[in-house]
Design an enzyme around this catalytic site. Sequence first.
Site, PDB file in Angstrom:
ATOM      1  N   HIS A 189       0.807  -1.225   0.000  1.00  0.00           N
ATOM      2  CA  HIS A 189       0.000   0.000   0.000  1.00  0.00           C
ATOM      3  C   HIS A 189       0.835   1.267   0.000  1.00  0.00           C
ATOM      4  O   HIS A 189       0.433   2.282  -0.552  1.00  0.00           O
ATOM      5  CB  HIS A 189      -0.972  -0.005   1.174  1.00  0.00           C
ATOM      6  CG  HIS A 189      -2.204  -0.763   0.874  1.00  0.00           C
ATOM      7  ND1 HIS A 189      -2.611  -1.853   1.582  1.00  0.00           N
ATOM      8  CD2 HIS A 189      -3.089  -0.603  -0.115  1.00  0.00           C
ATOM      9  CE1 HIS A 189      -3.714  -2.322   1.054  1.00  0.00           C
ATOM     10  NE2 HIS A 189      -4.034  -1.582   0.025  1.00  0.00           N
ATOM     11  N   ARG A 296      -8.810  -6.213 -17.808  1.00  0.00           N
ATOM     12  CA  ARG A 296      -8.642  -7.467 -17.054  1.00  0.00           C
ATOM     13  C   ARG A 296      -9.869  -7.579 -16.153  1.00  0.00           C
ATOM     14  O   ARG A 296     -10.044  -6.771 -15.249  1.00  0.00           O
ATOM     15  CB  ARG A 296      -7.378  -7.422 -16.193  1.00  0.00           C
ATOM     16  CG  ARG A 296      -6.078  -7.561 -16.980  1.00  0.00           C
ATOM     17  CD  ARG A 296      -4.895  -7.668 -16.010  1.00  0.00           C
ATOM     18  NE  ARG A 296      -3.677  -8.124 -16.651  1.00  0.00           N
ATOM     19  CZ  ARG A 296      -2.694  -7.321 -17.056  1.00  0.00           C
ATOM     20  NH1 ARG A 296      -2.790  -6.015 -16.891  1.00  0.00           N
ATOM     21  NH2 ARG A 296      -1.615  -7.823 -17.618  1.00  0.00           N
ATOM     22  N   ARG A 332     -11.423  -8.762 -21.762  1.00  0.00           N
ATOM     23  CA  ARG A 332     -10.884 -10.125 -21.744  1.00  0.00           C
ATOM     24  C   ARG A 332     -11.735 -10.971 -20.808  1.00  0.00           C
ATOM     25  O   ARG A 332     -11.988 -10.576 -19.670  1.00  0.00           O
ATOM     26  CB  ARG A 332      -9.432 -10.117 -21.264  1.00  0.00           C
ATOM     27  CG  ARG A 332      -8.833 -11.515 -21.274  1.00  0.00           C
ATOM     28  CD  ARG A 332      -7.368 -11.502 -20.956  1.00  0.00           C
ATOM     29  NE  ARG A 332      -7.122 -11.214 -19.548  1.00  0.00           N
ATOM     30  CZ  ARG A 332      -5.914 -11.143 -19.023  1.00  0.00           C
ATOM     31  NH1 ARG A 332      -4.843 -11.315 -19.783  1.00  0.00           N
ATOM     32  NH2 ARG A 332      -5.746 -10.892 -17.741  1.00  0.00           N
ATOM     33  N   GLU A 431      -0.576 -15.948 -26.335  1.00  0.00           N
ATOM     34  CA  GLU A 431       0.345 -15.980 -25.200  1.00  0.00           C
ATOM     35  C   GLU A 431       0.890 -17.385 -24.944  1.00  0.00           C
ATOM     36  O   GLU A 431       1.587 -17.620 -23.973  1.00  0.00           O
ATOM     37  CB  GLU A 431      -0.321 -15.390 -23.945  1.00  0.00           C
ATOM     38  CG  GLU A 431      -1.682 -15.949 -23.623  1.00  0.00           C
ATOM     39  CD  GLU A 431      -2.367 -15.222 -22.471  1.00  0.00           C
ATOM     40  OE1 GLU A 431      -1.718 -14.456 -21.740  1.00  0.00           O
ATOM     41  OE2 GLU A 431      -3.580 -15.438 -22.286  1.00  0.00           O
ATOM     42  N   ASN A 454       3.708 -11.360 -21.481  1.00  0.00           N
ATOM     43  CA  ASN A 454       4.036 -11.808 -20.121  1.00  0.00           C
ATOM     44  C   ASN A 454       4.009 -13.332 -20.047  1.00  0.00           C
ATOM     45  O   ASN A 454       4.912 -13.963 -19.502  1.00  0.00           O
ATOM     46  CB  ASN A 454       3.038 -11.236 -19.104  1.00  0.00           C
ATOM     47  CG  ASN A 454       2.917  -9.738 -19.205  1.00  0.00           C
ATOM     48  OD1 ASN A 454       3.765  -9.100 -19.811  1.00  0.00           O
ATOM     49  ND2 ASN A 454       1.888  -9.170 -18.624  1.00  0.00           N
ATOM     50  N   ASP A 455       2.937 -13.903 -20.608  1.00  0.00           N
ATOM     51  CA  ASP A 455       2.856 -15.361 -20.604  1.00  0.00           C
ATOM     52  C   ASP A 455       3.636 -15.969 -21.771  1.00  0.00           C
ATOM     53  O   ASP A 455       4.272 -17.009 -21.617  1.00  0.00           O
ATOM     54  CB  ASP A 455       1.393 -15.817 -20.655  1.00  0.00           C
ATOM     55  CG  ASP A 455       0.773 -15.792 -19.269  1.00  0.00           C
ATOM     56  OD1 ASP A 455       1.435 -16.256 -18.319  1.00  0.00           O
ATOM     57  OD2 ASP A 455      -0.344 -15.291 -19.114  1.00  0.00           O
ATOM     58  N   ARG A 465       7.139 -16.876 -14.519  1.00  0.00           N
ATOM     59  CA  ARG A 465       7.220 -15.416 -14.407  1.00  0.00           C
ATOM     60  C   ARG A 465       7.198 -14.923 -12.968  1.00  0.00           C
ATOM     61  O   ARG A 465       7.457 -13.752 -12.701  1.00  0.00           O
ATOM     62  CB  ARG A 465       6.103 -14.759 -15.237  1.00  0.00           C
ATOM     63  CG  ARG A 465       4.699 -15.028 -14.754  1.00  0.00           C
ATOM     64  CD  ARG A 465       3.655 -14.636 -15.796  1.00  0.00           C
ATOM     65  NE  ARG A 465       2.948 -13.416 -15.452  1.00  0.00           N
ATOM     66  CZ  ARG A 465       1.846 -13.000 -16.069  1.00  0.00           C
ATOM     67  NH1 ARG A 465       1.328 -13.684 -17.069  1.00  0.00           N
ATOM     68  NH2 ARG A 465       1.247 -11.895 -15.709  1.00  0.00           N
TER      69      ARG A 465
END
Length: 570
Positions: A189, A296, A332, A431, A454-455, A465
């Site tokens: 945070h 997302r 997505r 991906e 990323n994937d 990852r």
Amino acid sequence: MKGIGVSPGISIGKAFVLKKPEAALTGVLLNNEIEILLEIERFDLAVSHAVAEIESIKANAQLSLQDEELAVLETQIELLTDPQIKADVTQKIENGKNNAHDALVEVIGNFVRLFESMDDQYMRARSADIKDIGRRILNLLDKSGKVTAPEFDPDTIVIAEDISPSDTIAMDIKHVVGFATQTGSRTSHTTIIAKSKGIPAVVGCGEELGTVVNNDIIILDGINGIVYINPAQEIIDDHTIKREAYLRQSAKLKALKDISAITSDGEKITLSANISGADDLDDAFYNGCVGVGLLRTELLFMDRDSFPTEDEQFEFYKNVALGSKNNTVIVRTIDIGGDKHLPYFNLPAELNPFLGYRAIRICLDRKDLFMTQLKAILRASVFGDLKIMFPMISNVQEIRSAKSIVAQAKAELLNNHIAFNADIKLGIMIEIPSAAITADILAKEVDFFSIGTNDLCQYTLAVDRMNEKISHLYDPFNPGVLRLIQKVIEQGHKHNIGVGMCGEMASDPLATLLLLGMGLTDFSMSAAAIPAIKNIIISNSIKKARDIYKNVMEMDSSEKIIAYLQEAAQ
Ligand code: PEP
Ligand code: MG
């Protein structure tokens, strides 16, 4: 001192060391029933005072708290009133005859360990909230007073072991120019709040930071994650110049907001944002995005106790559609599994979760969940330009199955006379290497591709990852990864479908010219990265980008490629 630079910028100022409260009375055992009852009452009272303190922070108009800060405080109130914490503490007081202080320390310790052992990075970072509420109750139990908001002199850099969420929020930070902490992570945070306030921050500096005392001169470099303590005058002078250059550069980049991303030889590039909900849209537009390349949807499913209903999901997608001002939004479908878990969806433990039951695989197996999400997106599609994207596609059958479920969802809506965009575009994430290699086959089935580096990177290189030990092997500039990306772009163009990239590589300034040279025209990234990428695009030509791409594809190692791209960038 080296740490993690989590909020960019350079600050020079004087240290203010936030001390943790003194250790409290421990090891006191209770003698009889009366003492036990009084101790439980003392604990309950401390909890209600703690809740009241947080409520008063929330109600303090002077702090002009943002939505995400209010959400932090809400989480803390929820934790403070969590029946499990109360039950565990009460049980330790009753059975173990521990005083409230010791019982609480043990219970909080157990919860912290539980959260820290979770796979999900977000949940791991929540252990800071548990520690924070623990400290707050202890403070009140020990009568060492309320969490005080210290008065800061101008140009203060706050130094602490960790800055708890409520400390950060309660602080009057108008004079604070930096935060440095011994612990912390990119998702803690302190980080979220420092970023939202635009204050440079370096976390995870280690115990050595504990040697800092009040009024030490500090330079904090939030870009490179470095903290200097009482540096020599030349280092101060050097950083004063760097700081001015940084401020000039930030102002220049912000000024690009309303300028289109067009290369110097006239190629128009689309820069979109990756978001998790309608709340992210203001920031995305502020940074100059033209639409959303990746919504997302996991966040909608994560922050709750049960699956959202079709109506709840509809409201969520509708808000994004309305907030996107008629720009395209790629929604997505849910990508859970792997590192993303839902507390109420008991996914079995797996040996290889990233290779397991996740994303489209779950959706095709649990058609009920998939149908609900698809119907909600379709209903929202009349409020904006929504497109649907399926994650983790590895073969053509998965696309065909997903499309047939979309057709069923449409048929149901039609039967019930509910409006939707019948022509909604469907795309897939590329991906998984098999999808990249068979891009020519898959392109015939969909309206667009979005490359998820990323994937794609983790699956192509067999590098988890999430595993810090092998992070040096996680390398998007590996020639194998670059060849796959190039193939996907080429096949997409050949089959006349859109090709974008929404993985982190799209926001890496080192990759921009290379990707432009490969023919990529749609980049989607976190909002804050957009101005810097736009700056590269408008300052360069496609011709130069193509030359760079050709040279790179002849190189045999990522070391050479990275060195070459660094030189080209200069
Ligand atoms: C990707 O894999 O590149 C991607 C954008 O998806 P996520 O990071 O959500 O897995
Ligand atoms: Mg992915």
